[in-house]
Design a protein around this motif. Structure first.
Motif, mmCIF file in Angstrom:
data_model
loop_
_atom_site.group_PDB
_atom_site.id
_atom_site.type_symbol
_atom_site.label_atom_id
_atom_site.label_comp_id
_atom_site.label_asym_id
_atom_site.label_seq_id
_atom_site.Cartn_x
_atom_site.Cartn_y
_atom_site.Cartn_z
ATOM 1 N N ALA A 140 0.828 -1.211 0.000
ATOM 2 C CA ALA A 140 0.000 0.000 0.000
ATOM 3 C C ALA A 140 0.859 1.258 0.000
ATOM 4 C CB ALA A 140 -0.914 -0.011 1.210
ATOM 5 N N ALA A 141 1.961 1.251 0.749
ATOM 6 C CA ALA A 141 2.811 2.453 0.824
ATOM 7 C C ALA A 141 3.445 2.742 -0.544
ATOM 8 C CB ALA A 141 3.893 2.250 1.883
ATOM 9 N N GLY A 142 3.867 1.694 -1.226
ATOM 10 C CA GLY A 142 4.453 1.880 -2.564
ATOM 11 C C GLY A 142 3.427 2.430 -3.541
ATOM 12 N N ILE A 143 2.210 1.910 -3.446
ATOM 13 C CA ILE A 143 1.144 2.356 -4.351
ATOM 14 C C ILE A 143 0.795 3.819 -4.059
ATOM 15 C CG2 ILE A 143 -1.254 1.980 -5.046
ATOM 16 C CD1 ILE A 143 -0.817 -1.032 -4.417
ATOM 17 N N ALA A 144 0.718 4.176 -2.770
ATOM 18 C CA ALA A 144 0.376 5.566 -2.410
ATOM 19 C C ALA A 144 1.450 6.527 -2.922
ATOM 20 C CB ALA A 144 0.224 5.682 -0.898
ATOM 21 N N GLU A 145 2.713 6.127 -2.792
ATOM 22 C CA GLU A 145 3.793 7.007 -3.277
ATOM 23 C C GLU A 145 3.719 7.177 -4.783
ATOM 24 O OE1 GLU A 145 8.108 7.271 -2.583
ATOM 25 O OE2 GLU A 145 7.701 6.067 -0.805
ATOM 26 N N LEU A 146 3.452 6.071 -5.468
ATOM 27 C CA LEU A 146 3.368 6.169 -6.931
ATOM 28 C C LEU A 146 2.222 7.094 -7.337
ATOM 29 C CD1 LEU A 146 4.372 5.295 -9.726
ATOM 30 C CD2 LEU A 146 2.715 3.409 -9.630
ATOM 31 N N ALA A 147 1.078 6.942 -6.674
ATOM 32 C CA ALA A 147 -0.084 7.783 -7.023
ATOM 33 C C ALA A 147 0.277 9.262 -6.881
ATOM 34 C CB ALA A 147 -1.267 7.421 -6.135
ATOM 35 N N ALA A 148 0.981 9.592 -5.795
ATOM 36 C CA ALA A 148 1.341 11.001 -5.560
ATOM 37 C C ALA A 148 2.345 11.497 -6.601
ATOM 38 C CB ALA A 148 1.908 11.152 -4.149
ATOM 39 N N LEU A 149 3.219 10.618 -7.063
ATOM 40 C CA LEU A 149 4.241 11.049 -8.033
ATOM 41 C C LEU A 149 3.667 11.255 -9.436
ATOM 42 C CD1 LEU A 149 7.195 8.702 -6.954
ATOM 43 C CD2 LEU A 149 7.151 11.204 -6.804
#
Ligand code: CIR
Length: 264
Positions: A140-149
């Motif tokens: 989930a943390a990786g996905i959230a970071e990608l979404a923000a980028l």
């Protein structure tokens, strides 16, 4: 949008002899290195035959799985995002890829949170959105970071689920055109492709769900006649490449390249 399947460039990495020590869910025996090299060069020839420029990177013996370059980055027209692979033995592969993408793109950014993990194999870019499957390698943390980028670049991310026991989201699906996917029945049944046209792989041929649409061709693993007939009937030009050796390491057509058109 054609950015999801029309590409000017691809990056591949030569397998090293250490590839025989690559990760695998089930041991089906050691891959035949000479045959893998032959398949790899057939794959590169198929990419080039579509008119794209293919950059072939040198082998990285320190990373047995480094032939599977897709997991190291997400390449969008506006920029490249360097991943943080969830397999500890693969973490360093992303840093090896970063300088090559920095030469081709104006912008490269990276997933950097210590608890963030994400691999390119879990990401399907369609003509409308970026689908990311949560998996044993992507959290989930990786996905959230990608979404923000990628949101400032205008890309919408939707989280989906990679089926239990399946390595990556794209192990079970591929994009065929902006709104058509090829998928296994088990993945299609999850409902994640609502709004898309879905072509299901034939029963017993689940191992060919991972193909790539690359310019005018759908590049697919050889040996799956019933599914290939479905693709041809639907009007796609199919090019089949041997994948028996990479398959022993859970690798397929998408894993072997990064595909992109950097914006000038
Ligand atoms: C691994 O387990 O990481 C490799 N043996 C296979 C990676 C395949 N990559 C991909 O599906 N994108």
């Amino acid at each position: 949008m054609s950015h999801s399947y029309q590409f000017s460039h691809a990056i591949t990495r030569k397998p090293s002899p250490e590839v025989v020590a690559g990760l695998r869910a089930v041991d089906l025996g050691a891959p035949d290195f000479a045959l893998m090299l032959q398949h790899h060069s057939d794959y590169i020839a198929a990419l080039r035959a579509t008119g794209a420029q293919v950059i072939e990177l040198d082998a990285l013996p320190a990373y047995p799985d480094s032939v599977f370059v897709e997991d190291t980055a997400l390449c969008l027209p506006e920029g490249a995002v360097i991943m943080r692979p969830g397999a500890p033995s693969r973490l360093g592969e992303a840093a090896e890829m970063a300088p090559h993408l920095a030469q081709l793109y104006r912008q490269t950014v990276q997933i950097s949170g210590a608890d963030s993990f994400i691999e390119g194999g879990d990401i399907l870019v369609t003509g409308h959105e970026v689908l990311v499957g949560r998996s044993a390698r992507t959290n989930a943390a990786g996905i959230a970071e990608l979404a923000a980028l990628i949101s400032p670049w205008g890309h919408r991310l939707r989280e989906v689920i990679t089926p239990e026991g399946v390595l990556h989201f794209k192990t079970d699906c591929s994009l065929l055109d902006a709104d058509t996917v090829l998928a296994t029945r088990r993945l299609a049944a999850s409902g994640c492709f609502e709004g898309y046209r879905v072509i299901e792989v034939a029963e017993g041929e689940e191992a060919c769900a991972n193909t790539i649409r690359f310019n005018d061709a759908v590049i697919a693993p050889a040996g799956f006649a019933r599914t290939m007939a479905r693709l041809t009937e639907a009007g796609f030009k199919v090019v089949q490449i041997g994948n028996s050796e990479c398959a022993k390491l859970d690798g397929g057509m998408s894993c072997l390249s990064l595909r992109f058109t950097p914006q000038p």
